[in-house]
Design a protein around this motif. Structure first.
Motif, PDB file in Angstrom:
ATOM      1  N   GLU A 371     -28.403  -9.376 -12.075  1.00  0.00           N
ATOM      2  CA  GLU A 371     -27.333 -10.217 -12.636  1.00  0.00           C
ATOM      3  C   GLU A 371     -27.872 -11.567 -13.123  1.00  0.00           C
ATOM      4  O   GLU A 371     -27.514 -12.033 -14.196  1.00  0.00           O
ATOM      5  N   GLN A 374     -32.799 -12.224 -17.149  1.00  0.00           N
ATOM      6  CA  GLN A 374     -32.569 -12.237 -18.599  1.00  0.00           C
ATOM      7  C   GLN A 374     -32.502 -10.814 -19.153  1.00  0.00           C
ATOM      8  O   GLN A 374     -32.484 -10.629 -20.377  1.00  0.00           O
ATOM      9  N   ASN A 376     -31.323  -7.425 -20.533  1.00  0.00           N
ATOM     10  CA  ASN A 376     -30.102  -7.140 -21.292  1.00  0.00           C
ATOM     11  C   ASN A 376     -29.560  -5.738 -21.089  1.00  0.00           C
ATOM     12  O   ASN A 376     -28.388  -5.484 -21.343  1.00  0.00           O
ATOM     13  N   HIS A 377     -30.435  -4.806 -20.677  1.00  0.00           N
ATOM     14  CA  HIS A 377     -29.966  -3.424 -20.530  1.00  0.00           C
ATOM     15  C   HIS A 377     -30.461  -2.821 -19.231  1.00  0.00           C
ATOM     16  O   HIS A 377     -31.635  -2.975 -18.865  1.00  0.00           O
ATOM     17  N   MET A 395     -22.519  -7.132 -10.401  1.00  0.00           N
ATOM     18  CA  MET A 395     -23.204  -7.412 -11.677  1.00  0.00           C
ATOM     19  C   MET A 395     -22.167  -7.620 -12.786  1.00  0.00           C
ATOM     20  O   MET A 395     -22.151  -6.889 -13.787  1.00  0.00           O
ATOM     21  N   GLY A 397     -21.965  -9.617 -15.097  1.00  0.00           N
ATOM     22  CA  GLY A 397     -22.489 -10.018 -16.408  1.00  0.00           C
ATOM     23  C   GLY A 397     -22.770  -8.834 -17.326  1.00  0.00           C
ATOM     24  O   GLY A 397     -23.114  -9.024 -18.496  1.00  0.00           O
ATOM     25  N   PHE A 398     -22.647  -7.616 -16.789  1.00  0.00           N
ATOM     26  CA  PHE A 398     -22.922  -6.416 -17.603  1.00  0.00           C
ATOM     27  C   PHE A 398     -21.626  -5.650 -17.880  1.00  0.00           C
ATOM     28  O   PHE A 398     -20.714  -5.638 -17.053  1.00  0.00           O
ATOM     29  N   GLU A 422     -24.924  -3.021 -20.518  1.00  0.00           N
ATOM     30  CA  GLU A 422     -25.419  -4.015 -21.483  1.00  0.00           C
ATOM     31  C   GLU A 422     -24.863  -5.383 -21.097  1.00  0.00           C
ATOM     32  O   GLU A 422     -23.690  -5.490 -20.711  1.00  0.00           O
ATOM     33  N   ARG A 423     -25.718  -6.390 -21.196  1.00  0.00           N
ATOM     34  CA  ARG A 423     -25.247  -7.739 -20.858  1.00  0.00           C
ATOM     35  C   ARG A 423     -24.210  -8.191 -21.881  1.00  0.00           C
ATOM     36  O   ARG A 423     -24.395  -7.991 -23.078  1.00  0.00           O
TER      37      ARG A 423
END
Ligand SMILES: C[S@@+](CC[C@H](N)C(=O)[O-])C[C@H]1O[C@@H](n2cnc3c(N)ncnc32)[C@H](O)[C@@H]1O
Length: 424
Positions: A371, A374, A376-377, A395, A397-398, A422-423
């Motif tokens: 989380e 950086q 992204n996936h 998490m 942020g995803f 994905e973020r």
């Protein structure tokens, strides 16, 4: 980018979805209830698993769910852990009944055809050994279990779990007889479990034949050692790895970690083939900063720099061997997945991570690290939707871009679910 394997697709009007529930005499007689859902038509089983996943993961948009990958109705299990029961010279191979005595299940219909075909020969070998099956209530006897694993090419790995060194020696003397009776045995060993306890294997393993079973998946050979984890349904495992490779190819990350990599199934399917694999796959150890360093480039390969992380050193050695054999650029490291991630610096972190943890999930520390990173996936492949839901909640942020049920365990409530995160 690696070429993804074609994914199997099934429609409601095709087998195995439309197949009627198979008729299991053991279930009907109440002798075995392991396949608790075997009387439920397969399509209904699969729908119930999809509904359960959707209920546990309400944040996943309806359009993110892809059509489920069906697991088959019979003959889908590549592994059997058979309890040896009965008497010396007349053994049963199956499960332990409620009275503590063996129940013979040699006609079990979910075992692979190769396992099914080998069971009478294995029983014969054990009968010829003259050794007594272990009597659980009486705490006496020798033969406890036989673990059988079958490969896609029809080869077998056998493990005889026994109580004493005397029994191990007796079986070692019958090695030639074993190859006569079961000619497709690629690896066999005896495992010593002297204690009276409810576990399936002990610490000591003595090789009888070979050392590993080759699981040929397309052009990748995974090498299973006696203690290695492998997904129990080979066609579904192939679909799982192919799906992950497809999602990785879509995202095109420069670097990828496969955490909880086992013998390397995900990593090897997502890594590029190249010239330098044998030089790059030899790293091992735990905790040092250099473990996190990117693999040097300079090969012709195109695709992510792949690092697999796994707690079992033996599994890591197998993965390294597979990478070398197929000239795949991936390195494998023996380490605790969470310690590895938390011990890395921000610059060492990859662009994409695959996690495929045991049933307990990745836990708060690794979820928190993902989380805060950086990255992204993330591809999260889980055999436990409850721990998956708990980890996802940590998490926020995803978002879930894609989700799919892979029915690794037909006729039971168990399932594998894989998500592409994905973020946001
Ligand atoms: C569900 S299996 C997945 C294996 C592999 N991804 C595959 O497809 O075959 C989980 C794996 O995690 C490994 N494992 C368990 N605890 C671990 C830990 N703390 N750190 C790293 N690996 C761990 C197990 O040895 C096992 O190989």
């Amino acid at each position: 980018m690696p070429q993804p394997l074609p994914l199997p697709t099934f429609h409601p009007d095709q087998t195995p979805l439309a197949a009627p529930a198979p008729d299991c005499a053991y279930f009907d007689a109440g002798a075995c209830r392991s396949c608790a859902l075997i009387e439920t038509p397969y399509a209904q089983q699969l729908r119930a698993k999809e509904d359960r996943c959707r209920a546990l993961l309400p944040g996943v948009a309806a359009e993110a769910w892809l059509e489920s990958v069906a697991g088959g109705v019979r003959g889908f299990r590549n592994k059997a852990k058979l309890v040896v029961g009965g008497e010396a010279g007349h053994v049963t191979l199956g499960i332990l009944g409620p009275d503590g005595h063996g129940v013979d299940l040699r006609e079990c219909l979910i075992q692979s055809p190769e396992i099914h075909a080998a069971i009478p020969a294995i029983a014969r070998l054990l009968e010829e050994s003259g050794l007594a099956p272990y009597d659980v209530p009486g705490r006496r006897g020798e033969l406890k279990f036989v673990h059988v694993t079958s490969s896609p090419t029809g080869q077998l790995m056998l493990r005889f779990v026994v109580r004493t060194a005397h029994a191990a020696d007796r079986l070692a003397k019958l090695t030639q007889r074993l190859t006569d009776l079961v000619p497709n045995v690629e690896a066999a060993s005896v495992n010593l479990l002297p204690e009276h306890k409810a576990v399936l294997e002990g610490d000591e393993e003595r090789a009888l034949i070979g050392s590993s079973l080759t699981m040929q998946l397309g052009n990748i050979s995974l090498h299973l050692l006696p203690r290695s984890f492998f997904q129990t349904n080979t066609p579904v495992a192939r679909a799982l790895y192919a799906q992950a490779a497809e999602w990785v190819a879509e995202v095109q990350p420069a670097s990828l970690w496969d955490l909880y990599c086992g013998v390397g199934g995900f990593a090897l399917h997502c890594a590029p083939a190249g010239q330098g694999a044998s030089d790059l796959s030899g790293d091992s150890g735990s905790g040092s900063a250099s473990q996190h360093a990117p693999v040097p480039s300079g090969t012709a390969a195109v695709g992510p720099v792949v690092t697999g992380v796994e707690i079992s050193e033996a599994a890591v050695a197998s993965a390294q061997r597979s990478a070398r054999d197929a000239a795949i650029d991936a390195r494998f490291i023996a380490a605790d997945a969470t310690a590895f991630a938390l011990g890395s610096s921000a610059s060492e972190a990859p662009e994409m991570v695959i996690v495929n943890p045991p049933r307990r999930g990745i836990g708060a520390d690794l979820a928190g690290w993902l989380e805060q990173s950086q990255i992204n996936h993330v591809i999260y492949s889980s055999c436990n939707p409850e721990s998956l839901a708990r980890d996802l909640a940590a998490m926020p942020g995803f978002t879930v871009r894609r989700a799919r049920v892979f029915d690794m365990f037909p006729h039971t409530a168990h399932l594998e679910a894989m998500l592409l995160l994905e973020r946001v």
